[in-house]
Enzyme design. Structure first.
Site, PDB file in Angstrom:
ATOM      1  N   PHE A   1      10.753  25.177 -37.516  1.00  0.00           N
ATOM      2  CA  PHE A   1       9.364  24.791 -37.743  1.00  0.00           C
ATOM      3  C   PHE A   1       8.663  24.491 -36.423  1.00  0.00           C
ATOM      4  O   PHE A   1       9.234  23.836 -35.543  1.00  0.00           O
ATOM      5  CB  PHE A   1       9.281  23.524 -38.595  1.00  0.00           C
ATOM      6  CG  PHE A   1       9.815  23.653 -39.990  1.00  0.00           C
ATOM      7  CD1 PHE A   1       8.965  23.924 -41.053  1.00  0.00           C
ATOM      8  CD2 PHE A   1      11.158  23.470 -40.251  1.00  0.00           C
ATOM      9  CE1 PHE A   1       9.454  24.016 -42.342  1.00  0.00           C
ATOM     10  CE2 PHE A   1      11.664  23.575 -41.537  1.00  0.00           C
ATOM     11  CZ  PHE A   1      10.804  23.846 -42.585  1.00  0.00           C
ATOM     12  N   ASP A   2       7.437  24.958 -36.302  1.00  0.00           N
ATOM     13  CA  ASP A   2       6.561  24.421 -35.272  1.00  0.00           C
ATOM     14  C   ASP A   2       6.164  23.009 -35.720  1.00  0.00           C
ATOM     15  O   ASP A   2       6.200  22.706 -36.914  1.00  0.00           O
ATOM     16  CB  ASP A   2       5.329  25.314 -35.129  1.00  0.00           C
ATOM     17  CG  ASP A   2       4.326  24.745 -34.156  1.00  0.00           C
ATOM     18  OD1 ASP A   2       4.730  24.352 -33.047  1.00  0.00           O
ATOM     19  OD2 ASP A   2       3.131  24.663 -34.508  1.00  0.00           O
TER      20      ASP A   2
END
Length: 823
Positions: A508-509
Site C-alpha cells: 500500500f501507498d
C-alpha cells in the site's frame, strides 16, 4: 545525461493505453537514434497524462530536436497502424470468437486481433496493407455483421456509431431469422415436441413405420438447422469445431438406422446451444447495461433559457440543468444549487453524496482534484434538489464513457486459463477425430460388426467433444468483470481477475490510500496556566496568515473546536524556512514551529517536560509545533495525516480473506510509517522510500512472495504499479491516469472496495477451477465408458450438454456475488 518528457497524447492522439504496441514500436525506433540512451513511459504527476521520458546526451541533441523526432516517428506510426474496436452481432460464444480471430489473422496486414464471445473485437492493422473499408467488406463476405465502437482520428464523429452494412449475418437466428431473436430456442422446442411425439408413436402397433420416421426427419431438420450453419462457418475456415463433431455423430446414427438416438442428440445439442446463448446473453446484457447509465440528452442553459440537446453536443464550459431524480449528463462542477447525488453507478458508494456549489475563487481546471462535494459524474443520479453544473469534460471523455470503453476492451483480453484451454483444444480436437477414425475399424481387431464399431465411434465423438471446456472460462471471466463493474470496480480483463485471487501479499501507498491524504489537527497540549482554547486562538490567528497545507489544517480544525469563533488578527508574518513562522499578535511576537527552530532561535530552550511530550507525539506519527509568546512557552499543537476511518476494518477483512502480508511503502520517515502501521494493523512498514525505491521494494516483494499487488492513487505510484503483479488504483473516478495505468481501478475513493474485489476474484478463480474440473471430468469419465460400450449416444449427449449448461450457469452465479460479512 539529461532528461525531458513529451505527452503521449501529442504523439498518439487516438491511443489512451500506454501498453499499446505502437508505444513499444515508438520506443524501439527512438532508442536507435544517436544521443538517446533510454526512452520509457511514465506519468506526469498531477497533470495525469502518460508521458515519454527521454534520457539523452545534451552534447548531441537539443530538446527541440527530440520533440521533432518523436513527433515525426509518432505521426508515421499513427498513419501506419490503425486501431479499431468492433462489435460483431453474430459472435455470441467463444467458438465463434476463435473462428473470427482466425479469419482476421489470415488477412494480410492485420498485426493483432483479440475477439471475445461477447462480440467485441480489438484490432490493429497496417494501413499500408489494409484498407479499413475493404477489411469490413471482407468480414461481410465471411458472414460477419460488425459495428464500429471506436475509430481512428479524423473519422467523422457522426460515423462512430454508424453501423457498417456488411450483409446479413450467417446466424439468422441472431437477427430476425424465422422467428426473430428466439429462432434457435423455438426450433429446439419444435425439435423436442416432434421427438416426443415420434417416440410415442413407435409404441402404436398399427401405425405405419414411416409416420414416426417422418417425425424424426423433422427433428433432424429443426435440430440441425443452426448447427449446420455454424458447422459450415467453421469448415469454410478450415476448423473442425464441436458443431461439426455433433453433426457427424448424428449422421452416423442415422446411417446405422438409430434415428431416435440421432434425433435425441440433435434435440439436446440444439437445446443446449440455445440455453447457452441465452445464459451468455444475460451476462453480456449486464455489461451492456453500463451504456444505459449516461442519459442521451441534457438540458443546456443559455441566456436564461434551456434547450434539450444530445450529450454529444455539449462542450466544455456549457451550463446544464440537472432536475430532481434525473441522471447527470456529463462530468461537471456544481455552480448553483444543493442536492444529494447517488454516485453508486460510478463509484459503488451506497450512500448519496451531498453536493454544493463550488466557491468562485476555487480552481476548477483539474477534475480529479476538485472536492467531491463540488463535482458530479456523468451517469450519477440526482436527488431532490435542482443543480446547475458546468461541463468540464465532453461526453466521449467522461468517466463513465471511459469505463464503458475499457470494459469492452477488457472482454477481448484472455485470461491465462483461457489461453491454456485454447491451446488444449487445438490439439485435443484432432486427437478426438483420429481416435474416432481408429475406433471405426475396431471390428478388424475385435469380434464385432462394423455397425457396432461405428456406433461406438460416434458415441465417443459425442463424449469427447470439449464444448463445456470452450465456454467454461470465458463465461466466468465475463460474469466476474460485469459484477465488478456494477460494484464500482473496473477489472481490465481475465488476467488481473485471476491474478488478484491468487495473491497473498499487498503493498500500500500511505498518503491518500491508507490515510486521508490531508493533515488533521490531532493534539492540543497547553502548558500550565494556559487554557486549550487560548492556545488554539493564538495558533489559528497566526496560521491564518499562511497558505501552507499544515496551516490550513490547523485553521480549519481549530475553528471547529473553538466555542468562541472570534479570532484575533495577527500580522507581520515571517516564514523561517523548514522550521516554522513568526508573527505579531497584540503587540507581542509569536513563534510557532518545530523543535529545531527553538534549539537555534536563542538561549530560551523549551522545558524538558514539553520536549518529552513533543517526542512522544512524534513517535506516534504526529508533526508537532511549539508555540512561544515572547519568551514564554504556551504549549504545543500536533497535526497528522490520519488513517482512513475504514482502514483498520478493511485490513482485518483482508487478513480474513487470507492475505498474509500487508506492507506500507511511504516516503515518510520510518517512525511515522511504524506509527501508522501499528494503528491500522499492517504487517510491515517501509519508510523513507523515493518512487524508484518503491519499484525496488515491489521487485523484492515479488521475489519473496511470488505475486504482489500495489495499491495507490495511480499517479505517483504508477511505476510501482507497473512492476507489480496487479496494479490497483484508488479513487479512479475522474482520474485519467488511474484508469489507464492500473490493472484494477477502485472507482470510489474507498479502501473498503478492496475486500470486495479480492473476494470476487477468489470466487471467480474458484468457479473457473470448478468449471475446468466439470468439463474435463465429464470427458474423462465418458470417453472410457463409451469406448467400452457401457454408455450409448443418448446418455453421452445428455452428459455432454448437461456439463455445458452446468458450467455456464455456474459462471452466472458470479453476477449475484455478494461479499459476506467478515466481522
Amino acid at each position: 545525461m539529461e532528461k525531458t518528457k513529451i505527452d503521449l497524447a501529442i504523439l498518439f492522439p487516438a491511443i489512451i493505453d500506454d501498453n499499446d504496441r505502437c508505444i513499444g514500436r515508438l520506443i524501439d525506433i527512438l532508442e536507435g537514434y544517436k544521443g538517446i540512451e533510454k526512452v520509457h513511459v511514465q506519468n506526469k504527476g498531477h497533470n495525469k497524462k502518460p508521458v515519454l521520458c527521454f534520457h539523452y546526451d545534451p552534447n548531441r541533441l537539443h530538446v527541440d530536436q527530440i520533440v521533432r523526432m518523436a513527433q515525426g516517428v509518432g505521426t508515421k506510426l499513427s498513419q501506419r497502424f490503425g486501431h479499431l474496436l468492433l462489435k460483431s452481432e453474430n459472435t455470441k460464444n467463444p467458438r465463434n470468437a476463435r473462428l473470427l480471430e482466425k479469419t482476421l489473422r489470415s488477412y494480410r496486414g492485420v498485426s493483432y486481433v483479440a475477439a471475445s464471445g461477447t462480440g467485441f473485437i480489438s484490432l490493429e492493422y497496417d494501413t499500408k496493407l489494409v484498407d479499413r473499408n475493404k477489411l469490413l467488406q471482407k468480414l461481410e463476405a465471411a458472414g460477419y455483421k460488425t459495428e464500429i465502437k471506436t475509430a481512428e482520428p479524423n473519422v467523422d464523429t457522426a460515423k462512430k456509431s454508424e453501423e457498417i452494412k456488411t450483409g446479413q449475418p450467417a446466424n439468422g437466428h441472431e437477427h430476425g431469422g424465422w422467428f426473430g431473436h428466439n429462432s434457435e430456442l423455438i426450433f429446439s422446442l419444435i425439435c423436442g415436441a416432434l421427438l416426443g411425439i415420434g417416440y410415442g408413436l413407435t409404441y402404436v402397433s398399427d401405425l405405419a413405420s414411416w409416420v414416426p420416421q417422418a417425425l424424426f426427419f423433422g427433428v433432424y431438420f429443426f435440430g440441425a438447422y443452426f448447427v449446420v450453419i455454424e458447422a459450415y462457418e467453421a469448415i469454410s475456415k478450415g476448423e473442425f469445431e464441436i458443431d461439426f463433431l455433433m453433426l457427424v455423430a448424428a449422421v452416423g446414427a442415422g446411417i446405422l438406422g438409430q434415428w431416435e438416438e440421432g434425433a435425441l442428440l440433435l434435440f439436446l445439442f440444439s437445446l443446449g446451444h440455445a440455453l447457452e446463448h441465452f445464459a451468455m446473453e444475460k451476462a453480456r446484457k449486464s455489461i451492456e447495461a453500463l451504456a444505459d447509465l449516461a442519459p442521451k440528452t441534457a438540458l443546456r442553459k443559455r441566456n436564461n433559457e434551456t434547450e434539450e440537446v444530445p450529450i454529444e453536443a455539449l462542450k466544455i464550459g456549457d451550463t446544464i440543468m440537472v432536475r430532481p431524480n434525473t441522471r447527470v449528463a456529463a462530468d461537471a462542477i456544481v455552480i448553483s444549487g444543493t442536492s444529494s447525488v447517488d454516485q453508486s453507478p460510478i463509484t459503488g458508494e451506497s450512500i448519496p453524496v451531498d453536493k454544493v456549489a463550488i466557491e468562485k475563487s476555487a480552481p476548477s481546471t483539474d477534475f480529479q482534484y476538485i472536492d467531491q462535494k463540488n463535482k458530479v459524474f456523468s451517469g450519477s443520479i440526482n436527488g431532490n434538489g435542482t443543480l446547475e453544473v458546468e461541463v468540464i469534460r465532453e461526453a466521449n471523455d467522461s468517466t463513465i464513457s471511459r469505463v464503458i470503453e475499457m470494459v469492452k476492451e477488457a472482454q477481448t483480453q484472455k485470461s491465462p486459463t483461457q489461453q491454456f484451454t485454447d491451446r488444449f483444444e487445438k490439439f485435443f480436437v484432432p486427437f478426438v477425430l483420429l481416435l474416432v477414425v481408429i475406433l471405426c475399424f475396431a471390428f478388424l481387431v475385435i469380434d464385432e460388426t462394423f455397425k457396432t464399431s461405428f456406433y461406438r465411434a460416434m458415441a465417443v465423438l459425442v463424449a469427447a467433444s470439449p464444448c463445456a471446456l470452450a465456454i467454461s472460462t470465458p463465461s466466468a471471466v465475463l460474469s466476474g468483470v460485469a459484477r465488478a463493474a456494477r460494484g464500482g470496480v473496473l477489472i481490465k480483463g481475465g488476467k488481473p481477475l485471476e491474478d488478484l485471487g491468487s495473491l497473498t501479499a499487498l503493498a500500500f501507498d500511505k498518503t491518500g490510500t491508507l490515510t486521508e491524504g490531508k493533515p488533521r489537527l490531532t493534539e492540543v497540549k497547553p502548558v500550565e496556566g494556559i487554557s486549550e482554547e487560548e492556545l488554539l486562538r493564538i495558533a489559528v490567528a497566526v496560521e491564518a496568515l499562511s497558505d501552507h497545507p499544515l496551516a490550513k489544517a490547523i485553521v480549519k480544525d481549530g475553528r471547529a473546536r473553538l466555542t468562541d469563533r472570534e479570532i484575533p488578527t495577527a500580522e507581520n508574518l515571517e516564514a523561517i524556512l523548514g522550521k516554522g513562522i513568526k508573527a505579531t499578535l497584540a503587540g507581542q511576537t509569536i513563534y510557532m514551529g518545530n523543535l529545531p527552530l527553538f534549539e537555534v532561535l536563542d538561549d530560551k530552550a523549551p522545558p524538558r517536560d514539553l520536549v518529552s511530550v513533543v517526542k512522544s507525539f512524534e513517535c506516534k506519527g504526529n508533526t508537532t509545533m511549539l508555540l512561544r509568546r515572547a519568551d514564554d512557552y504556551l504549549g504545543l499543537i500536533a497535526v497528522m495525516d490520519t488513517p482512513r476511518a475504514e482502514a483498520k476494518t478493511t485490513l482485518e477483512a483482508l487478513a480474513q480473506l487470507g492475505i498474509k502480508r500487508m506492507i506500507m511503502l511511504t516516503g515518510d520517515n520510518q517512525q511515522v510509517a511504524e506509527a501508522i502501521a501499528k494503528e491500522v494493523n499492517l504487517t510491515d512498514a517501509w519508510g523513507g522510500l523515493l518512487p524508484e525505491d518503491k519499484v525496488e521494494a515491489i521487485k523484492k516483494l515479488t521475489k519473496e512472495e511470488g505475486k504482489v499487488a500495489m495499491i495507490g492513487d495511480g499517479v505517483n505510484d504508477a511505476p510501482a504499479m507497473a512492476n507489480s503483479t496487479v496494479g490497483i488504483a484508488m479513487g479512479a473516478a475522474g482520474s485519467d491516469v488511474a484508469l489507464e495505468t492500473a490493472d484494477i481501478a477502485l472507482m470510489g475513493d474507498k479502501l473498503s472496495l478492496l475486500p470486495f474485489a479480492i473476494g470476487l476474484s477468489r470466487r471467480s478463480k474458484g468457479i473457473i477451477k470448478q468449471n475446468l474440473w466439470i468439463s474435463l471430468g465429464v470427458v474423462a469419465i465418458l470417453v472410457p465408458l463409451t469406448i467400452m460400450g457401457i454408455t450409448t449416444i443418448g446418455p453421452a449427449v445428455m452428459a455432454h450438454e448437461g456439463s455445458t449448461l452446468l458450467v455456464v450457469f455456474n459462471a452466472l452465479r458470479l453476477l449475484a456475488y455478494r461479499q459476506r460479512n467478515l466481522h
